[in-house]
Write an enzyme that holds these catalytic residues in place. Structure first.
Site, mmCIF file in Angstrom:
data_model
loop_
_atom_site.group_PDB
_atom_site.id
_atom_site.type_symbol
_atom_site.label_atom_id
_atom_site.label_comp_id
_atom_site.label_asym_id
_atom_site.label_seq_id
_atom_site.Cartn_x
_atom_site.Cartn_y
_atom_site.Cartn_z
ATOM 1 N N GLY A 13 -18.974 68.926 70.403
ATOM 2 C CA GLY A 13 -18.185 69.569 69.352
ATOM 3 C C GLY A 13 -18.157 71.082 69.542
ATOM 4 O O GLY A 13 -18.986 71.632 70.264
ATOM 5 N N ASP A 141 -26.229 72.618 65.015
ATOM 6 C CA ASP A 141 -27.382 71.840 64.516
ATOM 7 C C ASP A 141 -28.737 72.462 64.879
ATOM 8 O O ASP A 141 -29.746 72.120 64.268
ATOM 9 C CB ASP A 141 -27.337 70.418 65.077
ATOM 10 C CG ASP A 141 -26.055 69.694 64.730
ATOM 11 O OD1 ASP A 141 -25.382 70.112 63.761
ATOM 12 O OD2 ASP A 141 -25.711 68.718 65.420
HETATM 13 O O1 F6P Z 1 -23.253 68.343 66.261
HETATM 14 C C1 F6P Z 1 -22.455 69.152 65.467
HETATM 15 C C2 F6P Z 1 -21.886 68.361 64.311
HETATM 16 O O2 F6P Z 1 -21.095 69.236 63.536
HETATM 17 C C3 F6P Z 1 -22.916 67.651 63.445
HETATM 18 O O3 F6P Z 1 -23.581 68.518 62.574
HETATM 19 C C4 F6P Z 1 -22.063 66.616 62.767
HETATM 20 O O4 F6P Z 1 -22.830 65.494 62.369
HETATM 21 C C5 F6P Z 1 -21.087 66.237 63.849
HETATM 22 O O5 F6P Z 1 -21.056 67.310 64.773
HETATM 23 C C6 F6P Z 1 -19.703 65.951 63.366
HETATM 24 O O6 F6P Z 1 -18.952 65.545 64.457
HETATM 25 P P1 F6P Z 1 -17.360 65.379 64.402
HETATM 26 O O7 F6P Z 1 -16.755 66.748 64.403
HETATM 27 O O8 F6P Z 1 -17.033 64.640 65.646
HETATM 28 O O9 F6P Z 1 -17.041 64.628 63.162
#
Ligand code: F6P
Length: 372
Positions: A13, A141
């Site tokens: 991400g 995170d």
């Molecule tokens: O790892 C970063 C993060 O923002 C996490 O905190 C969260 O659980 C996840 O990615 C969300 O992922 P996505 O953007 O794929 O929904």
């Protein structure tokens, strides 16, 4: 071996500061070492499919302040389990050899991976297959092993703290309990830091399973003291003692599992236990967006430059990292950590972390049954 062409990708991400790290990699490679840099689009996907762009000094101009990643991000692309119609796949399969062939096709001497725990674990596996690779830790995170801080964390905490500050005034005016759900996957770093910085009354993190009765007791105790509002910072991965975490979506692969929904679930349950109105706010991707803070810009610049320095010294199979807090008084040293160490799994909040202990000392509840 002298390196002349390196590839770079941003895996997983997005996180504020990714572009600043890219800028530092490109500038160091070109200005200090006279190399050329090739960027892969959409993380490992571009490295498998050979979707690239040359990155020169003009391409990274103005990037320091820009959120997101100019290369694109895709947290679905794992070269060891990848499916794409262009490759004739009808189901996912191991495409690590395809990726290695792409690196050879573009005559790359090494690869820089700017990623979180998942992308850096993949980097470790690729290095085991002989790919010269250096990692840079980024994720809001803050859960990457071997570094005291990841690129993006400071910005996420800043955004989350601002949100808690804003919730304070409305919670106080309306005499409400406000539950604010914060990201972080299995780790409670964002909730802990933003909760403390925003003056939350309760912080719920995955590392300390909570009891709802304890949270209700905090609300009651505050009411008795004339405080008719309560702020609860809840990490998305927090779970009740003996219970389950709440997922927005599940699946067999790590990227298919998405935390989400704990604040809404707690809103309904807590409302049964307290007389105060309870409201939930999910901060979501706001925590990942926007311009990086100065601390993230500095960290990204230092780590980006250090990654290229490491390659110039023929280091590989490592991640560049910081051991001390970059915004603290301590002089921060850049260290090189084996990717094998990073691949051991996420870095959770240790229960003796000084900030957690300080929070307890000032009366913040973690929803523990044995709290006084
Ligand atoms: O790892 C970063 C993060 O923002 C996490 O905190 C969260 O659980 C996840 O990615 C969300 O992922 P996505 O953007 O794929 O929904």
């Amino acid at each position: 071996m002298a390196k002349r062409r390196i590839g770079v990708l941003t895996g997983g991400g997005d996180a504020p500061g990714l572009n600043a790290a890219l800028r530092a990699v490109v500038k160091t490679a070109i200005l200090r070492y006279g190399w050329t840099v090739v960027g892969f689009l959409d993380g490992y996907e571009g490295a498998i499919l050979g979707r690239v762009c040359e990155l020169g000094l003009d391409d990274v101009r103005g990037l320091l302040v820009r959120g997101g990643t100019i290369l694109g991000a895709s947290n679905r692309a794992n070269p060891f389990w990848f499916q794409h119609p262009d490759l004739g796949d009808t189901e996912p399969r191991d495409h690590s050899a395809t990726l290695i062939a792409t690196l050879e096709r573009f005559a790359l001497d090494a690869l820089v991976v700017i990623g979180g725990e998942g992308s850096l674990t993949i980097a470790h596996r690729l290095h085991q297959l002989g790919v010269p690779i250096v990692g840079i830790p980024k994720t809001i995170d803050n859960d990457v092993r071997g570094t005291a801080q990841t690129i993006g964390f400071d910005t996420a905490v800043t955004t989350a703290t601002d949100a808690i500050d804003r919730l304070h005034t409305t919670a106080e005016s309306h005499h409400r309990v406000m539950l604010v759900e914060l990201m972080g996957r299995d780790a409670g770093w964002i909730a802990l830091h933003a909760g403390v910085s925003g003056g939350a009354d309760v912080i719920l993190i995955p590392e300390l399973p909570f009891t709802l009765e304890r949270v209700a007791a905090v609300v009651h105790r505050r009411r008795e003291r004339g405080r008719h509002f309560t702020i609860v910072a809840v990490a998305e991965g927090a779970r009740p003692s003996g219970g389950e975490a709440v997922f927005e979506r599940t699946g067999p692969l790590p990227y298919q599992r998405k935390y989400g929904g704990i604040a809404i679930a707690l809103q309904q349950q807590l409302a049964q236990l307290v007389p105060t109105e309870v409201r939930a706010v999910v901060l979501g991707h706001l925590q990942r967006g926007g311009s990086p803070t100065p601390a993230d810009r500095a960290l990204a610049t230092a780590l980006g430059a250090a990654a290229v320095d490491a390659l110039a010294q023929d280091e590989q199979g490592i991640m560049v990292a910081v051991r001390a807090h970059p915004t603290g008084q301590v002089t921060w040293g850049i260290v090189r950590v084996p990717l094998a160490e990073v691949a051991r799994g996420p870095r959770l909040v240790p229960l003796d972390h000084p900030l957690l202990l300080a929070a307890r000392n000032i009366g913040i509840s973690f929803g523990q049954a044995d709290e006084g």
